[in-house]
Design an enzyme around this catalytic site. Structure first.
Site, PDB file in Angstrom:
ATOM      1  N   ASP B  56       0.831  -1.210   0.000  1.00 34.38           N
ATOM      2  CA  ASP B  56       0.000   0.000   0.000  1.00 34.38           C
ATOM      3  C   ASP B  56       0.864   1.259   0.000  1.00 34.38           C
ATOM      4  O   ASP B  56       1.963   1.240  -0.560  1.00 34.38           O
ATOM      5  CB  ASP B  56      -0.931  -0.028   1.222  1.00 34.38           C
ATOM      6  N   HIS B  97      -3.789   4.890   4.224  1.00 31.22           N
ATOM      7  CA  HIS B  97      -4.500   3.673   3.839  1.00 31.22           C
ATOM      8  C   HIS B  97      -3.821   2.402   4.347  1.00 31.22           C
ATOM      9  O   HIS B  97      -4.464   1.517   4.912  1.00 31.22           O
ATOM     10  CB  HIS B  97      -4.607   3.672   2.311  1.00 31.22           C
ATOM     11  N   SER B 271     -11.839  -1.901   1.428  1.00 31.73           N
ATOM     12  CA  SER B 271     -10.401  -1.998   1.699  1.00 31.73           C
ATOM     13  C   SER B 271     -10.063  -2.817   2.934  1.00 31.73           C
ATOM     14  O   SER B 271      -9.061  -3.520   2.945  1.00 31.73           O
ATOM     15  CB  SER B 271      -9.785  -0.613   1.810  1.00 31.73           C
TER      16      SER B 271
END
Lengths: 86, 806
Positions: B56, B97, B271
């Site tokens: 990520d 994230h 996610s």
């Protein structure tokens, strides 16, 4: 509008001759050899500082010489991919 | 089943109480613990010695909830080309994230900080690769970081989920996946977990994402707290399983770690679902570190459950497994995963059978369904490729098409399982088609591979298209993955030893049970010593037939009167009662069901349509829904539609505030603007238009004041050959053509003033100079007396000749 392809100044190159040969080829054609691509044997990451970092045109010219070298199996100018966090 | 003791597992982490998807400690609140994570913890599995890495935008390694489990050897910075995956901090916290995903996997337990990760004793790392230009090289590097050290790679990113992108891994990333599978984890294969996609609102379909659609990735979708489809969720046939994630505003969210050492309960989308499954897989790997990459997928298929998840398309495949395009095989069950993992025996080797490419071109005509079939013996004549029991099925297609988003593709297996490989995508207007695109389905998992496979293609134009440009299926190839032997019950010859019929006592009257038991006790039979049918269970058989089994591997079909036989899956019209291993007849009208009641249907027979709200099969659908013929169900029209025909977005009546554009209901725009479908917003019309369908000056539908509509343009005055006219109900005038052969006509349009060359003006009409040049006097008298020249219809009838003749 259709998204346009964006070319980077990075290349993936397959050199079966090993890391030393890859280093020689990078030096010969003016690239910086960034080393093997992850765990992929014989695949190397080349970088060319004098090519535009992001361009909507591919950069043949001098890079064709690398492609034509008998010690090089495969060359691919890297495209910048749109990747989105989910 | 373990009895959960909430007091036994209490954590002092402050947000633990908000982790509703893991525990049910508060009996007064709604309980959603079907993922059974605590039960797996109670068995002692918390992810110890398992290494997970998050691909990520970096991981905040010094976050108090991650620092304890952070593993620098599971980390790398591909963007910065160093070992430190710390995210780049900016004012907008853009790179939060990866840290959020990492917490879901391995946030420390009982450290009085934030949350508890699903595998709270696993080691966690980060591969920073999204904070810069992403290329094939970058992806390949990230996917191949220390494959012998990292067990699970979790990725919650991919190509744009805008409903019009078709993109996947490049050649290097593909090779990195293959290398990871073949060589990672010292040959057991790397585990790649992938988030299915967030393009639900854009009508995206995850088969257009080559990462989730790959056989090497475990594609994970999401469900809301109440088991509804979240607004962001994409459907596709390659989704394997599901976890909870955030949903509507009134449903509870997921909590996790956040950048700058914080905790968050922000909207998560799909996610966090991938890291949740990564955490669950870490528990399974702790239970059995020798599981290979396919074992993991098999265990997920076997243990995931539909529970209360609401999908219109739950159906039982030919191997008896419930599967849907929204949720794959259902919600993951951590406890069932670790139990299966512990006793798991490695599945037989993977065989790949590549069918012959069908290169016969076929036109895909608009609004017509085309079908093409291929018969396969699943490489029965090549022992190293023979696939008897299916795992993944891939269909590689090359299609040209003027508007890719209008295409819908289905694959139907020999057992009758229909996988939707591609759904229509309203926003995908590309004319690039598909070039060797590999669509993948997991819906046939466990079925037999041999037989006839059917590919269905439907082209339903969403907008007016050039009818002369048609789509064409140029080539398609079926690629079957699976095993030659049964993955769980390798074929063996049973000997009849036990003499107990596999009859459920609940199915018979007590007297009959007693009769059968006593009858069996005293009956002497010649012992059968030959092979049993492969559907016979471990008790053996009395003969080679499937009706001679003493118990069944899968299900028994029939009854005592008509006789019973063992089957691998229950036929249509029956439900698989897993507890009793019986096929039970569904209610009339039901093709598949989850109970015998009228309101327990999951699919319907021909002529009936499933109403998802009531799970009943009826012959017609209620208002606001339409009958989908191929699925035999009532589906809701698009939210903007009041009434639709055949498809949710083939609207015929729109809701208030929307109007029809083709078959779509688009929002009404202000006067002088139109709804631009490509940009999804109201756009200005040309200055001469009052309303329009595009920005061009030739795309007006109504004109501004003092302008005349002519051939989709608004012009100040009508040109020669036209006259200005009012149309009741229209705010503007239009240009009407003067009568034929007239160059200039009066403002009323009734009388011509000037004729084209070769025509002469006669009583306000144009007559050809050459018509009827031989009329004699008598004939002209007849014409005159009949007043033919006063009637427009007959004005060409010798009138000019007669006039000239006096």
């Amino acid at each position: 509008p259709v998204p346009r392809t964006v070319y980077s100044n990075h290349w993936a190159v397959r050199v079966p001759g090993g890391p030393e040969r890859a280093a020689q080829l990078a030096a010969k054609y003016g690239y910086l050899n960034m080393g093997q691509i992850g765990n992929l044997e014989n695949y190397y990451h080349f970088y060319h500082s004098k090519t535009i970092k992001r361009s909507t045109y591919s950069s043949p010219g001098r890079h064709n010489f690398l492609q034509m070298d008998p010690d090089v199996d495969w060359v691919q100018q890297q495209l910048i991919k749109k990747r989105v966090k989910r | 089943h373990l009895r959960l003791d909430p007091n036994l597992l209490y954590f002092n982490d402050p947000i633990w109480s908000n982790m509703w998807y893991l525990h049910c400690s508060d009996k007064s609140s709604r309980c959603r613990s079907e993922m059974n994570v605590m039960a797996a913890w109670q068995r002692g599995y918390t992810g110890k010695n398992v290494v997970v890495s998050i691909l990520d935008d970096g991981v905040e390694k010094n976050h108090p909830d991650l620092i304890h489990n952070y593993d620098p050897f599971a980390s790398h910075d591909v963007n910065g080309d160093d070992q430190d995956p710390s995210p780049r901090y900016d004012a907008s916290n853009e790179n939060k994230h990866g840290t959020r995903c990492a917490g879901e996997v391995a946030a420390s337990a009982n450290n009085s900080y934030c949350i508890v990760g699903i595998a709270y004793n696993a080691r966690i790392g980060g591969i920073r690769m999204l904070d810069g230009d992403v290329t094939d090289v970058v992806e390949a590097k990230a996917l191949g970081i220390r494959p012998d050290y990292i067990d699970i790679y979790s990725a919650s990113w991919g190509p744009d989920d805008d409903g019009k992108t078709v993109d996947g891994p490049g050649p290097l990333a593909k090779k990195a996946f293959e290398d990871g599978i073949k060589k990672g984890r010292k040959g057991l294969g790397s585990i790649f977990v992938w988030a299915s996609g967030n393009g639900g609102r854009e009508g995206d379909y995850c088969s257009c994402d080559g990462y989730t659609n790959s056989i090497y990735t475990i594609s994970i979708s999401s469900t809301t707290e109440n088991g509804y489809k979240p607004w962001y969720l994409e459907e596709c046939a390659s989704t394997l399983a599901t976890t909870y994630s955030s949903g509507a505003f009134y449903e509870r969210k997921i909590v996790t770690t956040d950048l700058r050492q914080r905790c968050t309960d922000d909207h998560t989308g799909t996610s966090v679902s991938a890291p949740m499954v990564a955490g669950v897989i870490a528990l399974a790997l702790e239970a059995n570190p020798m599981l290979n990459w396919r074992d993991i997928q098999h265990i997920l298929v076997k243990t995931s459950r539909s529970v209360h998840l609401r999908a219109p398309d739950w159906r039982i495949n030919g191997a008896g497994r419930r599967v849907s395009h929204l949720y794959g095989f259902g919600l993951v069950d951590a406890d069932a995963m670790v139990v299966e993992a512990k006793k798991w025996r490695t599945v037989p080797p993977q065989h790949v059978c590549i069918g012959a490419s069908d290169k016969r071109p076929r036109f895909i005509r608009a609004d017509q369904l085309i079908r093409t079939t291929t018969q396969t013996n699943a490489c029965a004549d090549h022992s190293g490729q023979h696939v008897v029991y299916l795992e993944h099925v891939v269909v590689k297609v090359t299609i040209s098409h003027p508007r890719r988003g209008d295409l819908q593709i289905n694959l139907i297996s020999p057992s009758g399982t229909k996988s939707q490989l591609l759904a229509r995508r309203t926003f995908d207007y590309s004319n690039e088609g598909f070039k060797n695109w590999e669509f993948m389905t997991v819906h046939c998992w466990g079925e037999k591979a041999e037989g006839e496979w059917m590919l269905e293609m439907h082209d339903i134009p969403s907008q007016l298209r050039n009818p002369e440009t048609q789509g064409k299926l140029k080539e398609w190839t079926l690629i079957l993955y699976g095993t030659a032997e049964h993955p769980y019950n390798p074929f063996s010859f049973h000997h009849a030893r036990a003499k107990a019929l596999d009859l459920s006592a609940g199915d018979m009257e007590p007297s009959k049970v007693a009769f059968f038991q006593s009858h069996l006790e005293f009956e002497e039979e010649d012992e059968y010593s030959g092979p049993c049918h492969m559907e016979c269970g471990d008790r053996g058989c009395d003969g080679p037939g499937s009706e001679q089994c003493l118990n069944c591997v899968h299900f028994s079909l029939g009854n005592v009167k008509s006789g019973r036989k063992c089957v691998s899956a229950c036929p249509l019209g029956y439900m698989a009662d897993v507890a009793s291993r019986r096929c039970r007849r569904c209610h009339r009208g039901c093709e598949a069901c989850f109970g015998r009641g009228q309101n327990q249907c999951s699919s319907c027979k021909r002529g009936f349509y499933l109403q998802p709200e009531s799970n009943t099969c009826t012959t017609s659908c209620p208002a606001g829904a339409y009958s989908e013929e191929s699925l035999r169900r009532c589906l809701k029209c698009h939210q903007n539609c009041k009434k639709c025909l055949g498809y949710p977005d083939k609207c015929v009546v729109c809701r208030d505030g929307f109007s029809l554009s083709g078959s779509m209901c688009v929002p009404d725009c202000e006067p002088g603007t139109f709804f631009n479908v490509a940009l999804m917003k109201c756009d200005k019309c040309h200055a001469t238009c009052q309303s329009c369908v595009g920005t061009g000056k030739d795309q007006c539908t109504q004109c501004a004041k003092d302008f005349h509509l002519h051939d989709w343009r608004c012009i100040p005055t009508c040109s020669h050959g036209f006259y200005s006219d009012d149309v009741p109900g229209l705010p503007h005038r239009i240009c009407r053509r003067c009568e034929e052969n007239c160059l200039i006509c009066e403002a009323t349009g009734k009388n011509c003033i000037k004729c084209k060359e070769g025509y002469s003006l006669l009583s306000g009409s144009c007559v050809t100079n050459h018509t009827c040049n031989n009329a004699d006097e008598m004939f002209c008298e007849m014409v005159k007396s009949s007043k033919l020249c006063e009637r427009k219809l007959f004005i060409q009838f010798c009138c000019r000749t007669c006039m000239l003749a006096g």
